[in-house]
Design an enzyme around this catalytic site. Structure first.
Site, mmCIF file in Angstrom:
data_model
loop_
_atom_site.group_PDB
_atom_site.id
_atom_site.type_symbol
_atom_site.label_atom_id
_atom_site.label_comp_id
_atom_site.label_asym_id
_atom_site.label_seq_id
_atom_site.Cartn_x
_atom_site.Cartn_y
_atom_site.Cartn_z
ATOM 1 C CG HIS A 191 -2.072 -1.007 0.879
ATOM 2 N ND1 HIS A 191 -2.144 -2.271 1.465
ATOM 3 C CD2 HIS A 191 -3.182 -1.067 0.030
ATOM 4 C CE1 HIS A 191 -3.126 -2.946 0.743
ATOM 5 N NE2 HIS A 191 -4.027 -1.886 -0.074
ATOM 6 C CD GLU A 433 -9.455 -7.734 -2.544
ATOM 7 O OE1 GLU A 433 -8.445 -7.015 -2.727
ATOM 8 O OE2 GLU A 433 -10.270 -7.270 -1.601
ATOM 9 C CG ASP A 457 -5.341 -8.227 -1.328
ATOM 10 O OD1 ASP A 457 -4.126 -8.503 -0.802
ATOM 11 O OD2 ASP A 457 -5.820 -7.179 -1.205
ATOM 12 C CB CYS A 504 -9.885 -1.559 -9.092
ATOM 13 S SG CYS A 504 -10.313 -2.898 -7.710
HETATM 14 C C1 PEP Z 1 -6.183 -5.376 -4.945
HETATM 15 O O1 PEP Z 1 -6.086 -6.094 -4.001
HETATM 16 O O2 PEP Z 1 -5.818 -5.406 -6.128
HETATM 17 C C2 PEP Z 1 -6.822 -4.048 -4.699
HETATM 18 C C3 PEP Z 1 -7.115 -3.138 -5.409
HETATM 19 O O3 PEP Z 1 -6.910 -3.509 -3.153
HETATM 20 P P1 PEP Z 1 -5.803 -2.995 -2.358
HETATM 21 O O4 PEP Z 1 -4.581 -2.957 -3.275
HETATM 22 O O5 PEP Z 1 -6.169 -2.114 -1.502
HETATM 23 O O6 PEP Z 1 -5.619 -4.312 -1.448
HETATM 24 MG MG MG Z 2 -7.104 -5.729 -1.973
#
Ligand code: PEP
Ligand code: MG
Length: 584
Positions: A191, A433, A457, A504
């Site tokens: 993150h 995910e 994920d 995403c």
């Molecule tokens: C993901 O897991 O791809 C996602 C978009 O969520 P995050 O990166 O916030 O875990």
């Molecule tokens: Mg995620």
């Protein structure tokens, strides 16, 4: 000159002095305070104590509600310490006699107290050293990271070096003079990396052990695209850094010409390009980059403002601000995804041995219904101002989705009873995910209005690789056949059920992946605003049919490296500023 190789996490080349952030005691600064400044130093301490108290009060109340009086008593004890006149007198006397900065005074007093407690043969009193440590750290954190080194106060720009940063650190960094980041730990889809890209702060992560050889003020170059950190650069390195900066500027000017052009392939297939955001202000950047909407609002970052947990009203205002800034374009708000690397003790999240497989995201929200219902009410109320969709993270089992949907209903009824306007129906979908969700996507599709594939994920859980661990980063393979099969299964099942499927995860912002994914039938991508135009350039340069044929080839390959090389060959020519011109 020394050069270190790390993981490229956020592009851009920056030359600036180092600021080294160490969490251990040694990093507590030590300097003298003039006699005339002692009162101000003491006032600074008292302000930090007030903040610490508010934090502990919130923790106590929440623990009382969730776990009971016995557990909450720990925080009562912390509050007593934060008002203990002996503790205060001792600190003030030492500050005034030693003329050292208050952080140093706290560390020394803490050490003495802990040593004294260790000599007492009473396990209960000995256990108090943990409390002393905890309280001291809490005050220090307000003095150092959130206040004194609250990077907002610094006047010169610098490169922040740390072993690791927390996603919550990034929120305060955003408003500071940090021009680049370099960390020993971390991976491309951690993150911290995602936020660095979102805030357009160049970053190199996963450098391994480098901190010991670098001190504050050392001249550094961070090259976020190449993943390099250079200490004490020579003349040639500085002039090549300047050349890269000029190139990046020219590239940005070229890309900006695409803002108002449609996102469609050369054979006419329309592809939706949306933005991922973490804080409401990013809505404006998304619009400025021509996004078709917000595909992922990581709402948990509202909860990471230092020392502060937003209630329903504040969330409602934040969500509404994004909805309004998008001027009628759709906004997908993901419900709280805390846990994993996004630790939020203020909400009562547990300290777990294996947090990535633990009490995270929807699992946490379904257990904390009051928190979840508050958020759902805030989202539903914001939905009265525009096109809002709700997305649940980390769904692994259909029963989780069933319960989440019941809670959406309940939240809506509560709003009705209060006389608050909410839409009659709101679109609800899930992030795919977790491999279980991808494999069961035919079942989940019957209960969802849309899917969004979260590859960050999905790759982590498919490959059993912690996405933030640089030691195993080589196994984090987006084009691994297992990952691609799960993605394809999800797209096919979503399409068969007639629901839109988007993506995403970070793969959605990578041109080579986008080309492959269009070939697999994906029509919607959400990414950080900074990636939107480069992806649009790629989309406008390729044909959907060409992508479909390439996807067939890739799905027949047996390794990630083979697929990456094949895709790079096709896509590379379209990843520079000359392509659009060439087409004309
Ligand atoms: C993901 O897991 O791809 C996602 C978009 O969520 P995050 O990166 O916030 O875990
Ligand atoms: Mg995620």
């Amino acid at each position: 000159m020394r050069e270190y190789k790390g993981i490229p996490a956020s592009p851009g080349v920056v030359v600036a002095p180092a600021f080294v952030f160490r969490e251990d005691e040694l990093s507590v600064p030590s300097y003298g305070i003039d006699h005339d400044d002692l009162d101000a130093e003491w006032a600074r301490f008292l302000r930090a104590v007030e903040k610490a108290k508010r934090e502990v009060e919130e923790l106590r109340d929440r623990t009382f509600r969730d776990a009971g009086q016995v557990q909450a008593a720990i925080f009562e004890a912390h509050l007593l310490m934060l008002s203990d006149p002996d503790f205060f007198d001792g600190l003030e006397a030492r500050l005034r006699s030693t003329h050292r900065n208050i952080e140093r005074v706290i560390v020394e007093l803490e050490r003495e107290l802990v040593d004294k407690l260790a000599l007492i043969e009473d396990p209960l009193l000995q256990a108090r050293s943990a409390d002393v440590h905890d309280v001291a750290r809490r005050i220090l954190s307000h003095l150092m990271f959130h206040e004194r080194f609250n990077l907002e106060d610094l006047e010169t720009s610098f490169i922040l070096l740390a072993h690791d940063l927390l996603p919550s650190d990034m929120i305060s960094l955003k408003r500071s003079k940090v021009v680049a980041i370099a960390t020993e730990a971390g991976g491309r889809t951690s993150h911290v990396a995602i936020l660095a890209r979102a805030f357009e702060i160049p970053a190199v992560l996963g450098l391994g052990e480098v901190l010991d050889g670098i001190k504050a003020g050392d001249a550094l170059v961070v090259d976020g695209r190449a993943g390099r950190l250079i200490v004490d650069p020579d003349k040639a390195t500085l002039s090549s850094a300047a050349a890269s900066q000029r190139l990046a500027h020219d590239e940005a000017v070229e890309l900006s010409k695409l803002i108002d052009l449609p996102s469609q392939t050369s054979d006419g297939k329309r592809i939706l390009l949306k933005a991922n955001i973490e804080v409401p202000e990013e809505g404006e950047a998304a619009m400025a980059h021509g996004a078709d909407g917000i595909g992922l609002f990581r709402s948990e970052f509202l909860f990471f403002q230092p020392g502060h947990v937003p209630g329903e009203e504040e969330q409602y205002l934040s969500y509404s601000r994004v909805v309004e800034s998008m001027k009628g374009k759709p906004v997908t708000i993901r419900t709280l995804d805390i846990g994993g690397d996004k630790v939020l003790p203020e909400l009562g999240a547990a300290d777990e041995k294996n947090p990535l497989l633990g009490w995270r995201a929807i699992r946490f929200c379904l257990a904390k219904e009051d928190v979840f219902l508050g958020q759902l009410r805030a989202i539903l109320r914001a939905a009265a101002h525009g096109d809002v969709r709700i997305m649940f993270p980390m769904i692994a089992s259909p029963s989780e989705l069933d319960r989440a949907l019941v809670l959406v209903e309940m939240a809506g009824e509560e709003c009705h009873k209060r006389g608050q306007a909410v839409p009659d129906r709101i679109k609800t979908g899930i992030m795919v995910e977790v491999p279980a969700a991808a494999m069961a996507s035919d079942i989940l599709a019957r209960k969802s209005d849309f899917f969004s594939i979260g590859t960050n994920d999905l790759i982590q859980y498919t490959m059993a690789v912690d996405r933030g661990n640089q030691r195993v980063a080589y196994l984090y393979e987006p084009f691994h056949p297992a990952v691609l099969r799960l993605i394809k299964t999800t797209i096919d099942n979503g399409k068969a059920a007639g629901i839109p499927v988007g993506m995403c995860g970070e793969m959605a912002g990578d041109p080579a992946s986008v080309f492959l994914l269009i070939g697999l039938g994906l029509e919607e991508f959400s990414m950080s605003s900074a990636s939107l135009l480069a992806v649009k350039r790629l989309i406008r340069s390729v044909g959907a049919d060409e992508a479909r044929k390439a996807a067939e080839v890739v799905m027949g390959m047996s390794s990630s490296a083979e697929a990456a090389a094949y895709l790079a060959d096709i896509v590379q020519p379209y990843c520079d500023a000359t392509t659009e011109k060439r087409k004309k």
